[in-house]
Design a protein around this motif. Sequence first.
Motif, PDB file in Angstrom:
ATOM      1  N   GLU A 126       0.820  -1.216   0.000  1.00 15.96           N
ATOM      2  CA  GLU A 126       0.000   0.000   0.000  1.00 15.96           C
ATOM      3  C   GLU A 126       0.853   1.264   0.000  1.00 15.96           C
ATOM      4  OE1 GLU A 126      -3.452   0.273  -0.322  1.00 15.96           O
ATOM      5  OE2 GLU A 126      -3.127  -1.828  -0.862  1.00 15.96           O
ATOM      6  N   LEU A 127       1.930   1.275   0.770  1.00 18.35           N
ATOM      7  CA  LEU A 127       2.793   2.458   0.803  1.00 18.35           C
ATOM      8  C   LEU A 127       3.529   2.672  -0.520  1.00 18.35           C
ATOM      9  CD1 LEU A 127       3.994   2.142   4.456  1.00 18.35           C
ATOM     10  CD2 LEU A 127       2.974   4.204   3.458  1.00 18.35           C
ATOM     11  N   LYS A 128       3.903   1.588  -1.171  1.00 18.91           N
ATOM     12  CA  LYS A 128       4.546   1.725  -2.482  1.00 18.91           C
ATOM     13  C   LYS A 128       3.556   2.329  -3.477  1.00 18.91           C
ATOM     14  CE  LYS A 128       7.139  -0.769  -5.975  1.00 18.91           C
ATOM     15  NZ  LYS A 128       7.728  -2.060  -6.379  1.00 18.91           N
ATOM     16  N   ALA A 129       2.313   1.862  -3.446  1.00 19.91           N
ATOM     17  CA  ALA A 129       1.285   2.416  -4.339  1.00 19.91           C
ATOM     18  C   ALA A 129       1.018   3.884  -4.016  1.00 19.91           C
ATOM     19  CB  ALA A 129       0.007   1.595  -4.240  1.00 19.91           C
ATOM     20  N   LEU A 130       1.027   4.227  -2.728  1.00 26.18           N
ATOM     21  CA  LEU A 130       0.825   5.620  -2.332  1.00 26.18           C
ATOM     22  C   LEU A 130       1.971   6.491  -2.834  1.00 26.18           C
ATOM     23  CD1 LEU A 130      -1.045   7.527  -0.743  1.00 26.18           C
ATOM     24  CD2 LEU A 130       0.295   6.994   1.295  1.00 26.18           C
ATOM     25  N   CYS A 131       3.193   5.987  -2.755  1.00 29.11           N
ATOM     26  CA  CYS A 131       4.348   6.728  -3.275  1.00 29.11           C
ATOM     27  C   CYS A 131       4.243   6.933  -4.779  1.00 29.11           C
ATOM     28  CB  CYS A 131       5.649   6.002  -2.922  1.00 29.11           C
ATOM     29  SG  CYS A 131       6.334   6.479  -1.324  1.00 29.11           S
ATOM     30  N   VAL A 132       3.806   5.910  -5.492  1.00 30.78           N
ATOM     31  CA  VAL A 132       3.654   6.033  -6.948  1.00 30.78           C
ATOM     32  C   VAL A 132       2.633   7.118  -7.277  1.00 30.78           C
ATOM     33  CG1 VAL A 132       2.807   4.836  -9.008  1.00 30.78           C
ATOM     34  CG2 VAL A 132       4.423   3.701  -7.477  1.00 30.78           C
ATOM     35  N   ASP A 133       1.551   7.183  -6.492  1.00 30.65           N
ATOM     36  CA  ASP A 133       0.535   8.220  -6.718  1.00 30.65           C
ATOM     37  C   ASP A 133       1.049   9.614  -6.385  1.00 30.65           C
ATOM     38  OD1 ASP A 133      -1.277   6.293  -7.496  1.00 30.65           O
ATOM     39  OD2 ASP A 133      -2.478   6.375  -5.649  1.00 30.65           O
ATOM     40  N   ARG A 134       1.795   9.741  -5.296  1.00 31.57           N
ATOM     41  CA  ARG A 134       2.220  11.061  -4.824  1.00 31.57           C
ATOM     42  C   ARG A 134       3.505  11.571  -5.465  1.00 31.57           C
ATOM     43  NH1 ARG A 134       0.957  10.905   1.657  1.00 31.57           N
ATOM     44  NH2 ARG A 134      -1.310  10.973   1.452  1.00 31.57           N
ATOM     45  N   ALA A 135       4.404  10.676  -5.780  1.00 32.05           N
ATOM     46  CA  ALA A 135       5.695  11.067  -6.358  1.00 32.05           C
ATOM     47  C   ALA A 135       6.085  10.039  -7.418  1.00 32.05           C
ATOM     48  CB  ALA A 135       6.749  11.168  -5.273  1.00 32.05           C
ATOM     49  N   PRO A 136       5.444  10.070  -8.581  1.00 34.33           N
ATOM     50  CA  PRO A 136       5.662   9.024  -9.590  1.00 34.33           C
ATOM     51  C   PRO A 136       7.098   8.925 -10.096  1.00 34.33           C
ATOM     52  CG  PRO A 136       4.161  10.734 -10.408  1.00 34.33           C
ATOM     53  CD  PRO A 136       4.487  11.069  -9.005  1.00 34.33           C
ATOM     54  N   ARG A 137       7.868   9.990 -10.019  1.00 33.75           N
ATOM     55  CA  ARG A 137       9.243   9.946 -10.527  1.00 33.75           C
ATOM     56  C   ARG A 137      10.247   9.546  -9.456  1.00 33.75           C
ATOM     57  NH1 ARG A 137       7.798  15.050 -13.607  1.00 33.75           N
ATOM     58  NH2 ARG A 137       7.292  14.252 -15.681  1.00 33.75           N
ATOM     59  N   ALA A 138       9.815   9.510  -8.217  1.00 29.28           N
ATOM     60  CA  ALA A 138      10.727   9.184  -7.112  1.00 29.28           C
ATOM     61  C   ALA A 138      10.931   7.676  -7.031  1.00 29.28           C
ATOM     62  CB  ALA A 138      10.169   9.715  -5.799  1.00 29.28           C
ATOM     63  N   ARG A 139      12.113   7.314  -6.544  1.00 27.66           N
ATOM     64  CA  ARG A 139      12.437   5.907  -6.334  1.00 27.66           C
ATOM     65  C   ARG A 139      11.853   5.473  -5.000  1.00 27.66           C
ATOM     66  NH1 ARG A 139      16.986   3.854  -3.824  1.00 27.66           N
ATOM     67  NH2 ARG A 139      17.895   5.921  -3.841  1.00 27.66           N
ATOM     68  N   TRP A 140      11.223   4.318  -4.962  1.00 29.05           N
ATOM     69  CA  TRP A 140      10.615   3.771  -3.745  1.00 29.05           C
ATOM     70  C   TRP A 140      11.683   3.119  -2.882  1.00 29.05           C
ATOM     71  CZ3 TRP A 140       7.281   3.144  -0.067  1.00 29.05           C
ATOM     72  CH2 TRP A 140       7.159   1.929   0.602  1.00 29.05           C
ATOM     73  N   ARG A 141      11.659   3.428  -1.586  1.00 28.38           N
ATOM     74  CA  ARG A 141      12.579   2.789  -0.643  1.00 28.38           C
ATOM     75  C   ARG A 141      11.799   2.428   0.624  1.00 28.38           C
ATOM     76  NH1 ARG A 141      17.804   5.786   1.543  1.00 28.38           N
ATOM     77  NH2 ARG A 141      16.153   7.297   1.837  1.00 28.38           N
ATOM     78  N   TRP A 142      11.765   1.142   0.923  1.00 33.06           N
ATOM     79  CA  TRP A 142      11.062   0.647   2.111  1.00 33.06           C
ATOM     80  C   TRP A 142      11.896   0.877   3.359  1.00 33.06           C
ATOM     81  CZ3 TRP A 142       6.716  -0.679   4.287  1.00 33.06           C
ATOM     82  CH2 TRP A 142       6.714  -1.509   5.404  1.00 33.06           C
ATOM     83  N   GLN A 143      11.248   1.307   4.423  1.00 30.09           N
ATOM     84  CA  GLN A 143      11.867   1.406   5.743  1.00 30.09           C
ATOM     85  C   GLN A 143      10.959   0.674   6.717  1.00 30.09           C
ATOM     86  OE1 GLN A 143      12.305   5.568   6.564  1.00 30.09           O
ATOM     87  NE2 GLN A 143      14.268   5.666   5.537  1.00 30.09           N
ATOM     88  N   GLU A 144      11.534  -0.189   7.523  1.00 32.16           N
ATOM     89  CA  GLU A 144      10.754  -0.955   8.496  1.00 32.16           C
ATOM     90  C   GLU A 144      10.062  -0.011   9.485  1.00 32.16           C
ATOM     91  OE1 GLU A 144      10.117  -4.303   9.040  1.00 32.16           O
ATOM     92  OE2 GLU A 144      10.977  -4.626   7.055  1.00 32.16           O
ATOM     93  N   PRO A 145       8.858  -0.373   9.924  1.00 31.93           N
ATOM     94  CA  PRO A 145       8.169   0.456  10.918  1.00 31.93           C
ATOM     95  C   PRO A 145       8.817   0.303  12.287  1.00 31.93           C
ATOM     96  CG  PRO A 145       6.880  -1.503  10.428  1.00 31.93           C
ATOM     97  CD  PRO A 145       8.049  -1.504   9.479  1.00 31.93           C
ATOM     98  N   PRO A 146       8.662   1.297  13.146  1.00 31.83           N
ATOM     99  CA  PRO A 146       9.190   1.156  14.504  1.00 31.83           C
ATOM    100  C   PRO A 146       8.447   0.036  15.231  1.00 31.83           C
ATOM    101  CG  PRO A 146       7.823   3.123  14.329  1.00 31.83           C
ATOM    102  CD  PRO A 146       7.957   2.557  12.950  1.00 31.83           C
ATOM    103  N   ARG A 147       9.169  -0.724  16.044  1.00 28.95           N
ATOM    104  CA  ARG A 147       8.559  -1.841  16.777  1.00 28.95           C
ATOM    105  C   ARG A 147       8.525  -1.606  18.275  1.00 28.95           C
ATOM    106  NH1 ARG A 147       9.800  -6.899  13.831  1.00 28.95           N
ATOM    107  NH2 ARG A 147       9.605  -6.328  11.663  1.00 28.95           N
TER     108      ARG A 147
END
Length: 187
Positions: A126-147
């Motif tokens: 879902e976050l990758k899809a949100l990034c594509v919608d908000r910043a289509p030219r930006a490279r996607w980079r996953w960061q783990e959530p705080p635990r």
Amino acid sequence: MTLHGCINAVKQVNAKGKTFLLVALAVVLNGCMTSSSKPSWAIYPLQRHQAHDGLAVVSEPDGYGVHLFLETDTSDPGICTPRWLPDPARLFNGNGNAPFSSGLASRKEFFVVVARGDVRRVLKRELKALCVDRAPRARWRWQEPPRAADQVKPLRLPALEEEDLLRDPEEERKLQEELLNGNWSGS
């Protein structure tokens, strides 16, 4: 077989049938009660303002859970990463046909939910899809959530300029009185 023998046979069948019916009813009722006392762990997108900006997780019995608000960090125009908001909303009717959220759930619940691999997989999608919608030219980079609480980084907002800050209300009142009374010193 005599008539009396047939009547006794029917009575035995009815007694066995009633017993079977009662056992079947008990099993069905037990199944209903058991399912409502455990969380379903249903995970699905639950939109806030746009597609992919919310995720519902039914983490408690009776359809309760958390509504995670999904945000992105595009401060670097070339990279889009998740911005973790560890204060989720409370999810209601999560197993029903009209789920909604209201109020706040605890951070502890957030940490429990994001510790699950199935939740993180959906978050990543879902976050990758949100990034594509908000910043289509930006490279996607996953960061783990705080635990845990010590891993939460406070959200840094742009610094306020001094002229944007409000004065002390008591000082402001005194200046207004001086101005109205014609005793303004200009300080």
